[in-house]
Design an enzyme around this catalytic site. Structure first.
Site, mmCIF file in Angstrom:
data_model
loop_
_atom_site.group_PDB
_atom_site.id
_atom_site.type_symbol
_atom_site.label_atom_id
_atom_site.label_comp_id
_atom_site.label_asym_id
_atom_site.label_seq_id
_atom_site.Cartn_x
_atom_site.Cartn_y
_atom_site.Cartn_z
ATOM 1 N N VAL A 134 6.074 1.961 -2.386
ATOM 2 C CA VAL A 134 5.346 1.632 -3.911
ATOM 3 C C VAL A 134 5.576 1.910 -5.031
ATOM 4 O O VAL A 134 4.860 1.690 -6.151
ATOM 5 C CB VAL A 134 3.893 1.334 -4.146
ATOM 6 C CG1 VAL A 134 3.577 -0.020 -2.870
ATOM 7 C CG2 VAL A 134 3.442 2.794 -3.540
ATOM 8 N N SER B 24 0.556 -1.358 -0.084
ATOM 9 C CA SER B 24 0.028 -0.214 0.035
ATOM 10 C C SER B 24 1.209 1.409 0.679
ATOM 11 O O SER B 24 1.901 1.249 0.590
ATOM 12 C CB SER B 24 -1.198 -0.433 0.418
ATOM 13 O OG SER B 24 -0.540 1.197 2.320
ATOM 14 N N LYS B 25 0.581 2.378 -0.874
ATOM 15 C CA LYS B 25 1.333 3.975 -0.918
ATOM 16 C C LYS B 25 1.125 4.150 0.899
ATOM 17 O O LYS B 25 2.545 5.133 0.867
ATOM 18 C CB LYS B 25 1.044 4.406 -1.789
ATOM 19 C CG LYS B 25 -0.218 4.863 -1.665
ATOM 20 C CD LYS B 25 -0.909 6.105 -3.353
ATOM 21 C CE LYS B 25 -2.112 6.305 -3.621
ATOM 22 N NZ LYS B 25 -2.530 6.658 -4.504
ATOM 23 N N ARG B 26 0.128 3.860 1.778
ATOM 24 C CA ARG B 26 1.314 4.627 2.679
ATOM 25 C C ARG B 26 1.584 3.970 4.028
ATOM 26 O O ARG B 26 2.356 4.241 4.420
ATOM 27 C CB ARG B 26 -0.385 4.664 3.363
ATOM 28 C CG ARG B 26 -1.276 6.263 3.558
ATOM 29 C CD ARG B 26 -2.508 6.627 4.018
ATOM 30 N NE ARG B 26 -3.498 5.866 2.897
ATOM 31 C CZ ARG B 26 -4.535 4.109 2.618
ATOM 32 N NH1 ARG B 26 -3.759 3.453 4.588
ATOM 33 N NH2 ARG B 26 -4.756 4.323 1.973
ATOM 34 N N ARG B 27 1.930 2.563 3.207
ATOM 35 C CA ARG B 27 2.900 1.619 4.664
ATOM 36 C C ARG B 27 4.248 1.356 3.520
ATOM 37 O O ARG B 27 5.570 1.235 4.441
ATOM 38 C CB ARG B 27 1.999 0.196 4.488
ATOM 39 C CG ARG B 27 2.431 -0.379 5.530
ATOM 40 C CD ARG B 27 1.557 -1.535 6.030
ATOM 41 N NE ARG B 27 1.158 -2.204 5.021
ATOM 42 C CZ ARG B 27 -0.069 -2.586 4.723
ATOM 43 N NH1 ARG B 27 -1.358 -2.201 5.987
ATOM 44 N NH2 ARG B 27 -0.689 -2.916 3.577
#
Ligand code: GLU
Length: 469
Positions: free
Chosen positions: A240, A234-237
């Protein structure tokens, strides 16, 4: 029949490595089938789209070898609004879709659950169009929808479990499910190769194809990409963005080779293979449907191997963006006029075998170009222990008249200085390295000093000595 595939990203953020993987798989499949690769930018979510994300997609694709001009498109979904609306109208006129004015709250109140699908309340109310009235697809009550998927066999969905889903919102604008189908249909797409995340949409979309009277495409849902905790990237975690890897100094060849290993492997025990081998051997039908682990450590190791395999002049050329800075890469800590291409060329082969990503070139060579070494205080404290001052004095004395100024002589001099103090070369090197480069690790020390030159080496040793008083 000519195979026509498409890659259909939404320009809502940085370009995801999972998207890059799907794009490459589409690209290779089209090539193997003598088909056409279509790029379609799904830009209908006006609130989240930005033109720069579209530009980012085009340049990221270009970087991994899907170059502008070598595919059909880009088409923009927003240009096909009339087709989307016409399809919605056709479905309505054919009795396959109906207007609905139920609010979410009303559906919840009737079904007693916020998770239950739509209950069909408006199916037979015969509502006409109107502000706030959504258009819903009338899904069949019976039968099954069999999805023919090159990777997953034939996932089968019972139609009675598929709710009457919305195809156009209350303001008349068609939703993704419909727009995506209408575009594929308009563009003559024969194979939809996309991420597994869309599989739940597929039976609904296939029903739409059927209702629009066109044979659905062949599907291939490629595995979800996960991190080491088996969570979807995920782009928050997670890191990516393909652009982030590019700007960190991953080579496009390493990146695309690695991406193709997500769920597939070439023959034999090989992983690092030329692109031509991948293009020849890749089989969409052999892709493993299980989640694919994006192993950043492995990618790094891969990249190191690709870097080492470059001819030195290509390595030097590949380092340039980090030596100068670009729009997206920070400038190095030296001024442009301080850079010395000849000195860089001399140390480049030493750096080439030691770095895993190209951005690491900067901390390895900055000591050559900055006026004063960028001293890391922790490194200083570690290296400048008791005896360091005396050792530096002896090194300075040994280096002052040294002839010739070359790595061998620099080394034997320091070896002798160390031996007089009962120190192995490694220990004797530490204060010298930190004094001259500011760091405890780096390129081979004596080659570094040779290139740095007598004057600057001695000046730095003396400055360090002064600091130790
Ligand atoms: N725009 C969709 C996405 O980015 C693509 C859906 C598809 O490939 O069908 O997820």
């Amino acid at each position: 029949m000519t195979v026509r595939v498409r890659f259909a990203p939404s320009p809502t953020g940085m370009f995801h490595v999972g998207g890059a993987r799907s794009a490459l798989q589409n690209w290779i499949y089209a090539k193997q089938q003598g088909g056409v690769f279509v790029l379609r930018i799904e830009d209908t979510d006006a609130a989240r789209n930005k033109p720069e994300w579209t530009e980012g997609i085009l340049s990221a694709l270009d970087w991994i070898g899907i170059s502008r001009g070598s595919y059909e498109g880009p088409y923009f979904q927003s240009s096909y609004a009339a087709e989307h609306r016409a399809a919605a109208q056709r479905l309505h006129d054919a009795g396959r879709a109906y207007y609905c004015d139920c609010t979410r709250e009303a559906v919840q109140a009737r079904t007693g659950s916020q998770y239950a699908g739509y209950d069909g309340y408006c199916r037979d109310r015969g509502l006409g169009p109107g502000e706030g009235r959504a258009l819903r697809f009338r899904t069949p009550d019976e039968g099954e929808t069999v999805v023919v998927d090159l990777i997953r066999g034939e996932p089968t969905f019972e139609n009675r479990l598929i709710e009457d889903f919305v195809i156009a919102r209350g303001d008349g604008s068609p939703v993704f499910l419909l727009a995506n189908v209408v575009d594929d249909l308009t563009m003559g797409i024969t194979h939809v190769i996309r991420a597994e995340e869309h599989l739940p949409n597929t039976p609904k979309q296939q029903l739409l194809w059927d209702a629009l009277g066109v044979k659905p495409p062949v599907w291939a849902h490629v595995p979800v990409v996960v991190n080491e905790k088996r969570q979807k990237l995920s782009k928050r975690r997670d890191k990516v963005a393909l652009e982030a890897y590019r700007d960190e100094g991953y080579l496009a060849d390493a990146m695309r080779n690695y991406l193709m290993l997500l769920g597939w492997a070439p023959s034999g025990d090989r992983e690092i293979v030329p692109w031509s081998v991948i293009e020849e051997e890749f089989r969409l039908t052999e892709v493993n449907p299980s989640p694919a682990f994006f192993d950043e450590k492995k990618l790094r190791a891969f990249n190191g191997e690709y870097i080492r395999a470059l001819p030195v002049d290509e390595f030097v050329a590949a380092c340039q963006p980090w030596l100068t800075g670009t729009d997206t890469i920070a400038p190095p800590p030296w001024q442009p006029e301080e850079f010395d291409a000849e000195a860089f060329a001399r140390v480049a082969p030493l750096a080439q075998t030691r770095i895993a990503v190209l951005s690491e070139i900067v901390p390895n060579v900055d000591f050559l170009f900055v006026a004063d070494p960028l001293t890391d205080e922790a490194a200083w404290a570690k290296a400048m222990k008791e005896g360091a001052a005396e050792l530096l004095d002896a090194a300075i004395a040994g280096y002052e008249g040294l002839e010739p100024w070359d790595a061998d002589a620099l080394k034997s001099t320091l070896e002798a200085v160390g031996a007089e103090r009962g120190l192995k070369l490694g220990k004797a090197q530490a204060p010298v390295r930190v004094a001259v480069t500011g760091r405890t690790v780096g390129l081979p020390l004596f080659e570094s000093l040779e290139v740095l030159g007598r004057e600057r080496t001695l000046a730095r040793l003396r400055a360090a000595r002064v600091r130790l008083v």
